[in-house]
Every structure is written in structure tokens, then in C-alpha cells.
Design a protein around this motif. Structure first.
Motif, PDB file in Angstrom:
ATOM      1  N   PRO A  56       0.754  -1.231   0.267  1.00  0.00           N
ATOM      2  CA  PRO A  56      -0.012  -0.068   0.222  1.00  0.00           C
ATOM      3  C   PRO A  56       0.789   1.284   0.035  1.00  0.00           C
ATOM      4  N   PRO A  57       1.886   1.441   0.790  1.00  0.00           N
ATOM      5  CA  PRO A  57       2.708   2.645   0.617  1.00  0.00           C
ATOM      6  C   PRO A  57       3.297   2.769  -0.493  1.00  0.00           C
ATOM      7  N   GLY A  58       3.721   1.527  -1.347  1.00  0.00           N
ATOM      8  CA  GLY A  58       4.021   1.677  -2.611  1.00  0.00           C
ATOM      9  C   GLY A  58       3.140   2.215  -3.636  1.00  0.00           C
ATOM     10  N   VAL A  59       2.092   1.839  -3.633  1.00  0.00           N
ATOM     11  CA  VAL A  59       0.860   2.277  -4.480  1.00  0.00           C
ATOM     12  C   VAL A  59       0.511   3.785  -4.019  1.00  0.00           C
ATOM     13  N   ALA A  60       0.897   4.355  -2.889  1.00  0.00           N
ATOM     14  CA  ALA A  60       0.714   5.807  -2.631  1.00  0.00           C
ATOM     15  C   ALA A  60       1.528   6.545  -3.826  1.00  0.00           C
ATOM     16  N   LEU A  61       2.613   5.878  -4.279  1.00  0.00           N
ATOM     17  CA  LEU A  61       3.461   6.540  -5.074  1.00  0.00           C
ATOM     18  C   LEU A  61       2.687   7.208  -6.316  1.00  0.00           C
ATOM     19  N   MET A  62       1.852   6.768  -6.668  1.00  0.00           N
ATOM     20  CA  MET A  62       0.632   7.385  -7.777  1.00  0.00           C
ATOM     21  C   MET A  62       0.606   8.624  -7.477  1.00  0.00           C
ATOM     22  N   LEU A  63       0.477   9.017  -6.114  1.00  0.00           N
ATOM     23  CA  LEU A  63       0.166  10.528  -5.857  1.00  0.00           C
ATOM     24  C   LEU A  63       1.467  11.481  -6.379  1.00  0.00           C
ATOM     25  N   THR A  69     -23.133  -2.387  -9.376  1.00  0.00           N
ATOM     26  CA  THR A  69     -22.657  -3.148  -8.589  1.00  0.00           C
ATOM     27  C   THR A  69     -21.279  -3.623  -8.429  1.00  0.00           C
ATOM     28  N   VAL A  70     -20.641  -3.524  -9.583  1.00  0.00           N
ATOM     29  CA  VAL A  70     -19.150  -3.516  -9.879  1.00  0.00           C
ATOM     30  C   VAL A  70     -18.379  -2.295  -8.945  1.00  0.00           C
ATOM     31  N   ASP A  71     -19.084  -1.109  -9.307  1.00  0.00           N
ATOM     32  CA  ASP A  71     -18.541  -0.030  -8.498  1.00  0.00           C
ATOM     33  C   ASP A  71     -18.800  -0.296  -7.107  1.00  0.00           C
ATOM     34  N   THR A  72     -19.876  -0.752  -6.470  1.00  0.00           N
ATOM     35  CA  THR A  72     -20.116  -0.792  -5.004  1.00  0.00           C
ATOM     36  C   THR A  72     -18.977  -1.836  -4.704  1.00  0.00           C
ATOM     37  N   LEU A  73     -18.854  -2.994  -5.378  1.00  0.00           N
ATOM     38  CA  LEU A  73     -17.707  -3.983  -4.922  1.00  0.00           C
ATOM     39  C   LEU A  73     -16.307  -3.347  -5.010  1.00  0.00           C
ATOM     40  N   LEU A  74     -16.007  -2.354  -5.889  1.00  0.00           N
ATOM     41  CA  LEU A  74     -14.749  -1.993  -5.838  1.00  0.00           C
ATOM     42  C   LEU A  74     -14.425  -0.910  -4.742  1.00  0.00           C
ATOM     43  N   HIS A  75     -15.542  -0.339  -4.252  1.00  0.00           N
ATOM     44  CA  HIS A  75     -15.557   0.382  -3.059  1.00  0.00           C
ATOM     45  C   HIS A  75     -15.682  -0.510  -1.814  1.00  0.00           C
ATOM     46  N   THR A  76     -15.776  -1.688  -1.859  1.00  0.00           N
ATOM     47  CA  THR A  76     -15.680  -2.690  -0.378  1.00  0.00           C
ATOM     48  C   THR A  76     -14.293  -2.912  -0.115  1.00  0.00           C
ATOM     49  N   SER A 127      -9.307   6.615  -7.330  1.00  0.00           N
ATOM     50  CA  SER A 127      -8.453   7.463  -6.594  1.00  0.00           C
ATOM     51  C   SER A 127      -7.565   6.628  -5.659  1.00  0.00           C
ATOM     52  N   TYR A 128      -6.472   7.043  -5.257  1.00  0.00           N
ATOM     53  CA  TYR A 128      -5.835   6.362  -4.292  1.00  0.00           C
ATOM     54  C   TYR A 128      -6.373   6.302  -2.993  1.00  0.00           C
ATOM     55  N   GLU A 129      -7.358   7.579  -2.557  1.00  0.00           N
ATOM     56  CA  GLU A 129      -8.202   7.462  -1.408  1.00  0.00           C
ATOM     57  C   GLU A 129      -9.149   6.341  -1.603  1.00  0.00           C
ATOM     58  N   ASP A 130      -9.633   5.814  -2.702  1.00  0.00           N
ATOM     59  CA  ASP A 130     -10.393   4.872  -2.575  1.00  0.00           C
ATOM     60  C   ASP A 130      -9.787   3.520  -2.019  1.00  0.00           C
ATOM     61  N   TYR A 131      -8.431   3.498  -2.575  1.00  0.00           N
ATOM     62  CA  TYR A 131      -7.725   2.184  -2.293  1.00  0.00           C
ATOM     63  C   TYR A 131      -7.280   2.500  -0.632  1.00  0.00           C
ATOM     64  N   SER A 132      -7.289   3.462  -0.147  1.00  0.00           N
ATOM     65  CA  SER A 132      -6.446   3.637   1.120  1.00  0.00           C
ATOM     66  C   SER A 132      -7.039   3.117   2.190  1.00  0.00           C
TER      67      SER A 132
END
Lengths: 120, 233
Positions: free
Chosen positions: A67-74, B3-10, B57-62
Motif C-alpha cells: 500500500p505505501p508503494g501504491v501511494a507513489l501514484m500521488l 454492482t461493480v462500482d460498489t464492489l470496488l469500493h468495498t 483514486s488512491y483515496e478509494d484504495y487507502s
């Protein structure tokens, strides 16, 4: 399992407490690592007790860091702007560390040996 | 589509995806045995591509990211066990180890900070570069503490490790560093876990000294990076 996790997290929690010591900017996890070493050394914790959990955590370390590596995209813009100092400084510095550490350790070893030999 | 969108935000879905990619990447690197095919690097690259393609976005993944990254800290604590196992070696040659490691650590921090400064890097970047020789999880924590960018630090650390693993042995041969113990120690000091992995195949003794180098440098960098960086910038 609970006991092993308990020991690791207790060290970590105590490390967080120690990391508030003003003036010293040591990460909590480093304090935790040192604490665990002390506990093992003092015999409070047996190496065999925590070996499985330690092996698991250490061998999967690379994964936890994804995850910290993925933050690289920022920071792609920043890297594009400063790629030259980043690359040159990193490569030269890495080679210097290899050179200094290796040569110095080798030198100290041979000096020590010669010294001991001379005293005989 | 919704559904895909909701899944990706889970969060759990993205955690699973990360694990699956890492598993596949591990299989790839085991299959082709190459220093370039680092599972961690492949996983990061693929995940970034995936996020860009799906428009996340990265925030979605964070949130998923935090669940995984959380385990970095206990993993560093776990390094206390190999450190304890090496105490025997440390005691026997405490001073030569300490002098060597302090020198190696200081040279690493000072050189990277000065060179980056001369070439015009911004303070933020310089702070991120300072812990570059240390193993990623430790470097990230130090970078955060120093006011650097942990993500940038982790990328640099991986690059350093790959370069060290690929060129380190050749370079030391040129610099006439031939003693196995010295060689291993400096690989661990300069190129952390990846340098250590490169040496582990030669035998336990090499691996042990490389581990020693990586752990001691990690601890010393935690103590020294702050004061040195403050002094130089």
C-alpha cells in the motif's frame, strides 16, 4: 497464537509510549523491536514461543509494504520534476555505503588480527 | 455496472485483489528467478495500473491499504528475534561492528542529503531520501518522522535494494572487499533485505551478517537521520 500476538503487540504498544520521549525521534516499531530483544535476552520471553509469529511477519514484510508503494501514484509529478537529483544521489550514496562499510570492517579485522599476532 | 462500482469500493474486495496479485507475482518471480521480477514491485505496478484503468483514486484504495499496512509495525517488532539470535556475533566484535555501522550509516545519510541538495532537490524530497538504505518498513517510519514522503521513500528503497542486489557484489569485487563477513555486512547495510536475499543463497553465515547489517543500520538510522538532516538542511 493469542500469546504470540499478545507479546508482539505489547512490545509495540510500549514502543508507542516510548516514542513520546521528547527530543528522540525514534519510531514506535523500532522501540518495540528493541524491547522484544531485551525480553528475549532477559529470558522473560522464550525464542521458541514467538518464533512462528516472527517468521510469519518477517517473511511477509514485502507484502505489507504494497500500500505505501501504491501511494507513489500521488507523486508522479514530483518524481518527474526531480528525477535527476533523486537518481544520482541514490546511486552514488548506495555505492559509497558499500565501499565504506566493507573496507572499514575488513580493515578493522586485519588490524585486530595483526595486533593480536604482534603481542604474542 | 453499479454492482461493480460498489464492489470496488468495498475494502475487503481490494484487499483480496492485492493478495491475489501478490500471489501471482510471487509465482512469476519464482518461475523466472530474476532480481528484476520482484513480487512487491510487480504488485505495486499492477495495482497502480488497475486503479488508473478503473478510475479509482488512491483515496478509494487507502482504506484497504491501511488494513495491510497496519501489519508493517508488528513486522518490524518481529525483527527483534533475528537481532536476538545475532547477539552472540555482536558481543564478540562489538566495537568493530559499531564503528563500521556508524560510519556506513552516516556516510549513507550525509552523501544522499548533500548530493540531492547540490542537484537542487526540494527539502521534502531530501527528507524522503535520507533513510534510503534501510529496509522499507523502517524507512517509511523514519521518513514519516522526518517530514518526508513515505511513498517516495518506499519507492527509492526498493530501487536501492534492486541496484544493490544486482551490482553490489561486482562493485565490492572491484573495490577489493573480499572477506565474506565484511561483504555480507555491507550488503545488508547498503541494500537491506534485498541485498540480504542476494547473499542468503551462499550460506547461513552470509545471511546472518547481512541481516545484522540491515538491523543495526535500521536502528542507527532511526537515531541519526533526524539530527543529520536538521544539521545539513
Amino acid at each position: 497464537m493469542a500469546k504470540q500476538f499478545g507479546i508482539i503487540f505489547a512490545c509495540l504498544a510500549a514502543g508507542h509510549l516510548l516514542s513520546y520521549i521528547p527530543g528522540l525521534n525514534i519510531p514506535a516499531s523500532i522501540w518495540g523491536m528493541l524491547l522484544l530483544t531485551v525480553l528475549l535476552e532477559r529470558g522473560v520471553v522464550k525464542a521458541a514461543t514467538i518464533a512462528p509469529i516472527c517468521k510469519f511477519l518477517i517473511s511477509n514484510m514485502a507484502f505489507f509494504f504494497v500500500p505505501p508503494g501504491v501511494a507513489l501514484m500521488l507523486y508522479f509529478d514530483l518524481i518527474a520534476a526531480e528525477w535527476l537529483p533523486i537518481t544520482v544521489a541514490t546511486v552514488v550514496s548506495m555505492l559509497l555505503v558499500l565501499l565504506v562499510t566493507g573496507r572499514l570492517h575488513q580493515y578493522l579485522h586485519y588490524r585486530h588480527k595483526k595486533h593480536r599476532h604482534g603481542n604474542r | 455496472m453499479e454492482t461493480v462500482d460498489t464492489l470496488l469500493h468495498t475494502p475487503v474486495v481490494l484487499v483480496s485483489l492485492t493478495i491475489l496479485i501478490y500471489w501471482g507475482a510471487g509465482w512469476l518471480s519464482a518461475r523466472f528467478k530474476s532480481a528484476l521480477l520482484n513480487p512487491m514491485v510487480i504488485t505495486i505496478a499492477l495495482l497502480i495500473c488497475f486503479l488508473k484503468l478503473t478510475g479509482l483514486s488512491y483515496e478509494d484504495y487507502s482504506e484497504s491499504g491501511r488494513m495491510i499496512e497496519f501489519w508493517l509495525q508488528p513486522a518490524i517488532v518481529a525483527l527483534g528475534l533475528p537481532l536476538y539470535n545475532e547477539l552472540r556475533h555482536i558481543r564478540r566484535q562489538f566495537f568493530s561492528l559499531l564503528i563500521t555501522e556508524v560510519a556506513g550509516c552516516a556516510v549513507g545519510i550525509i552523501s544522499v542529503v548533500l548530493i540531492a541538495g547540490w542537484l537542487g532537490a526540494s527539502p521534502e524530497v531530501i527528507r524522503s531520501l535520507a533513510p534510503k538504505s534501510v529496509s522499507t518498513p523502517i524507512a517509511i517510519e523514519i521518513s514519516r518522522q522526518l517530514g518526508g514522503i513515505p511513498a517516495l521513500t518506499s519507492a527509492i528503497v526498493v530501487v536501492v535494494g534492486m541496484l544493490g542486489a544486482m551490482t553490489g557484489l561486482k562493485f565490492m569485487e572491484w573495490s577489493s572487499i573480499r572477506r565474506p563477513v565484511s561483504l555480507s555486512l555491507s550488503m545488508g547495510t547498503a541494500a537491506h533485505v534485498m541485498g540480504t536475499n542476494r547473499l542468503a543463497q551462499y550460506g547461513d553465515r552470509y545471511g546472518a551478517y547481512a541481516t545484522l547489517g540491515l538491523i543495526i543500520n535500521g536502528i542507527l538510522t532511526a537515531f541519526l537521520a533526524g539530527p543529520i538532516v536538521d544539521l545539513l538542511i
